[in-house]
Design a protein around this motif. Sequence first.
Motif, PDB file in Angstrom:
ATOM      1  N   LEU A 201     -50.184 -93.330 -27.049  1.00 46.98           N
ATOM      2  CA  LEU A 201     -50.679 -92.039 -26.610  1.00 46.98           C
ATOM      3  C   LEU A 201     -49.867 -91.579 -25.409  1.00 46.98           C
ATOM      4  O   LEU A 201     -49.475 -92.387 -24.559  1.00 46.98           O
ATOM      5  CB  LEU A 201     -52.166 -92.137 -26.249  1.00 46.98           C
ATOM      6  CG  LEU A 201     -53.069 -92.664 -27.370  1.00 46.98           C
ATOM      7  CD1 LEU A 201     -54.503 -92.804 -26.887  1.00 46.98           C
ATOM      8  CD2 LEU A 201     -53.005 -91.765 -28.582  1.00 46.98           C
ATOM      9  N   THR A 202     -49.628 -90.289 -25.319  1.00 48.22           N
ATOM     10  CA  THR A 202     -48.835 -89.714 -24.236  1.00 48.22           C
ATOM     11  C   THR A 202     -49.736 -89.374 -23.058  1.00 48.22           C
ATOM     12  O   THR A 202     -50.745 -88.682 -23.222  1.00 48.22           O
ATOM     13  CB  THR A 202     -48.120 -88.435 -24.722  1.00 48.22           C
ATOM     14  OG1 THR A 202     -47.298 -88.778 -25.839  1.00 48.22           O
ATOM     15  CG2 THR A 202     -47.284 -87.825 -23.625  1.00 48.22           C
ATOM     16  N   GLU A 203     -49.384 -89.840 -21.890  1.00 52.42           N
ATOM     17  CA  GLU A 203     -50.142 -89.522 -20.684  1.00 52.42           C
ATOM     18  C   GLU A 203     -49.827 -88.087 -20.264  1.00 52.42           C
ATOM     19  O   GLU A 203     -48.662 -87.713 -20.148  1.00 52.42           O
ATOM     20  CB  GLU A 203     -49.773 -90.488 -19.554  1.00 52.42           C
ATOM     21  CG  GLU A 203     -50.580 -90.266 -18.306  1.00 52.42           C
ATOM     22  CD  GLU A 203     -50.256 -91.273 -17.219  1.00 52.42           C
ATOM     23  OE1 GLU A 203     -51.168 -91.622 -16.467  1.00 52.42           O
ATOM     24  OE2 GLU A 203     -49.080 -91.710 -17.127  1.00 52.42           O
ATOM     25  N   VAL A 204     -50.871 -87.292 -20.059  1.00 49.76           N
ATOM     26  CA  VAL A 204     -50.673 -85.900 -19.658  1.00 49.76           C
ATOM     27  C   VAL A 204     -51.211 -85.610 -18.263  1.00 49.76           C
ATOM     28  O   VAL A 204     -50.954 -84.537 -17.720  1.00 49.76           O
ATOM     29  CB  VAL A 204     -51.290 -84.916 -20.683  1.00 49.76           C
ATOM     30  CG1 VAL A 204     -50.593 -85.042 -22.031  1.00 49.76           C
ATOM     31  CG2 VAL A 204     -52.778 -85.123 -20.823  1.00 49.76           C
ATOM     32  N   PHE A 205     -51.948 -86.552 -17.678  1.00 48.10           N
ATOM     33  CA  PHE A 205     -52.487 -86.357 -16.336  1.00 48.10           C
ATOM     34  C   PHE A 205     -52.754 -87.712 -15.715  1.00 48.10           C
ATOM     35  O   PHE A 205     -53.246 -88.617 -16.371  1.00 48.10           O
ATOM     36  CB  PHE A 205     -53.799 -85.561 -16.385  1.00 48.10           C
ATOM     37  CG  PHE A 205     -54.541 -85.548 -15.064  1.00 48.10           C
ATOM     38  CD1 PHE A 205     -54.135 -84.708 -14.041  1.00 48.10           C
ATOM     39  CD2 PHE A 205     -55.620 -86.372 -14.848  1.00 48.10           C
ATOM     40  CE1 PHE A 205     -54.800 -84.704 -12.821  1.00 48.10           C
ATOM     41  CE2 PHE A 205     -56.305 -86.376 -13.640  1.00 48.10           C
ATOM     42  CZ  PHE A 205     -55.889 -85.534 -12.618  1.00 48.10           C
ATOM     43  N   ASN A 206     -52.425 -87.839 -14.422  1.00 45.72           N
ATOM     44  CA  ASN A 206     -52.776 -89.011 -13.643  1.00 45.72           C
ATOM     45  C   ASN A 206     -53.113 -88.546 -12.232  1.00 45.72           C
ATOM     46  O   ASN A 206     -52.271 -87.937 -11.557  1.00 45.72           O
ATOM     47  CB  ASN A 206     -51.636 -90.032 -13.617  1.00 45.72           C
ATOM     48  CG  ASN A 206     -52.035 -91.255 -12.832  1.00 45.72           C
ATOM     49  OD1 ASN A 206     -51.889 -91.285 -11.618  1.00 45.72           O
ATOM     50  ND2 ASN A 206     -52.561 -92.247 -13.521  1.00 45.72           N
ATOM     51  N   LEU A 207     -54.326 -88.810 -11.814  1.00 46.32           N
ATOM     52  CA  LEU A 207     -54.812 -88.344 -10.513  1.00 46.32           C
ATOM     53  C   LEU A 207     -53.946 -88.853  -9.369  1.00 46.32           C
ATOM     54  O   LEU A 207     -53.525 -88.083  -8.500  1.00 46.32           O
ATOM     55  CB  LEU A 207     -56.272 -88.774 -10.311  1.00 46.32           C
ATOM     56  CG  LEU A 207     -56.886 -88.434  -8.949  1.00 46.32           C
ATOM     57  CD1 LEU A 207     -56.944 -86.930  -8.730  1.00 46.32           C
ATOM     58  CD2 LEU A 207     -58.260 -89.069  -8.813  1.00 46.32           C
ATOM     59  N   GLU A 208     -53.661 -90.152  -9.348  1.00 45.17           N
ATOM     60  CA  GLU A 208     -52.901 -90.719  -8.234  1.00 45.17           C
ATOM     61  C   GLU A 208     -51.507 -90.122  -8.125  1.00 45.17           C
ATOM     62  O   GLU A 208     -51.031 -89.838  -7.033  1.00 45.17           O
ATOM     63  CB  GLU A 208     -52.830 -92.246  -8.353  1.00 45.17           C
ATOM     64  CG  GLU A 208     -54.114 -92.961  -7.983  1.00 45.17           C
ATOM     65  CD  GLU A 208     -55.197 -92.850  -9.051  1.00 45.17           C
ATOM     66  OE1 GLU A 208     -54.860 -92.587 -10.233  1.00 45.17           O
ATOM     67  OE2 GLU A 208     -56.376 -92.991  -8.714  1.00 45.17           O
ATOM     68  N   ASP A 209     -50.850 -89.916  -9.274  1.00 39.78           N
ATOM     69  CA  ASP A 209     -49.514 -89.324  -9.254  1.00 39.78           C
ATOM     70  C   ASP A 209     -49.549 -87.914  -8.670  1.00 39.78           C
ATOM     71  O   ASP A 209     -48.695 -87.536  -7.863  1.00 39.78           O
ATOM     72  CB  ASP A 209     -48.917 -89.257 -10.658  1.00 39.78           C
ATOM     73  CG  ASP A 209     -48.448 -90.614 -11.156  1.00 39.78           C
ATOM     74  OD1 ASP A 209     -48.440 -91.583 -10.374  1.00 39.78           O
ATOM     75  OD2 ASP A 209     -48.092 -90.683 -12.349  1.00 39.78           O
ATOM     76  N   GLN A 210     -50.523 -87.136  -9.082  1.00 38.05           N
ATOM     77  CA  GLN A 210     -50.579 -85.756  -8.592  1.00 38.05           C
ATOM     78  C   GLN A 210     -50.993 -85.699  -7.130  1.00 38.05           C
ATOM     79  O   GLN A 210     -50.462 -84.883  -6.367  1.00 38.05           O
ATOM     80  CB  GLN A 210     -51.488 -84.908  -9.479  1.00 38.05           C
ATOM     81  CG  GLN A 210     -50.827 -84.662 -10.825  1.00 38.05           C
ATOM     82  CD  GLN A 210     -51.419 -83.503 -11.573  1.00 38.05           C
ATOM     83  OE1 GLN A 210     -52.010 -82.590 -10.998  1.00 38.05           O
ATOM     84  NE2 GLN A 210     -51.250 -83.518 -12.889  1.00 38.05           N
ATOM     85  N   LEU A 211     -51.917 -86.558  -6.736  1.00 37.29           N
ATOM     86  CA  LEU A 211     -52.280 -86.591  -5.311  1.00 37.29           C
ATOM     87  C   LEU A 211     -51.090 -86.981  -4.456  1.00 37.29           C
ATOM     88  O   LEU A 211     -50.861 -86.403  -3.393  1.00 37.29           O
ATOM     89  CB  LEU A 211     -53.442 -87.560  -5.079  1.00 37.29           C
ATOM     90  CG  LEU A 211     -54.818 -87.096  -5.540  1.00 37.29           C
ATOM     91  CD1 LEU A 211     -55.825 -88.242  -5.397  1.00 37.29           C
ATOM     92  CD2 LEU A 211     -55.284 -85.886  -4.762  1.00 37.29           C
ATOM     93  N   ALA A 212     -50.310 -87.938  -4.931  1.00 43.33           N
ATOM     94  CA  ALA A 212     -49.131 -88.395  -4.178  1.00 43.33           C
ATOM     95  C   ALA A 212     -48.071 -87.303  -4.057  1.00 43.33           C
ATOM     96  O   ALA A 212     -47.271 -87.312  -3.119  1.00 43.33           O
ATOM     97  CB  ALA A 212     -48.548 -89.638  -4.831  1.00 43.33           C
ATOM     98  N   SER A 213     -48.049 -86.370  -4.996  1.00 46.20           N
ATOM     99  CA  SER A 213     -47.042 -85.313  -4.958  1.00 46.20           C
ATOM    100  C   SER A 213     -47.444 -84.136  -4.091  1.00 46.20           C
ATOM    101  O   SER A 213     -46.630 -83.233  -3.856  1.00 46.20           O
ATOM    102  CB  SER A 213     -46.734 -84.833  -6.384  1.00 46.20           C
ATOM    103  OG  SER A 213     -47.828 -84.097  -6.891  1.00 46.20           O
TER     104      SER A 213
END
Length: 115
Positions: A97-109
């Motif tokens: 399955l393709t990951e389309v969202f990750n909270l930690e990645d977006q918060l880090a950005s």
Amino acid sequence: MRVCFQLQVLPELMDQYIERHRKVWPEMLEAINDAGRRNYSLFLRGDGLLIGYYETDDDQAAQAALDTDPRTAAWEAQMSQFFLSLDGRADQQAQRLTEVFNLEDQLASLPETKN
């Protein structure tokens, strides 16, 4: 690297599948760990939909390590009976399955804000 996959457990074998995973063989747990997979979880829906998730630094290397590890052969042979339309090892045949969202990645950005 985060990996998520999907398989279909045969509904008539779900209870047995769950029971086998209540206490996975110690040598299989060690093989998974030694291959570099961590934070590994399986989620099972009532109709047999199985979603798996794990993290690894190198998924191809982890797959190769498990494929050649003699500790995994007996477990994988027993587990293959539980899946619909599966030819070979479950972790190699599973639909990724393709990951389309990750909270930690977006918060880090996010840019840092000063209070």
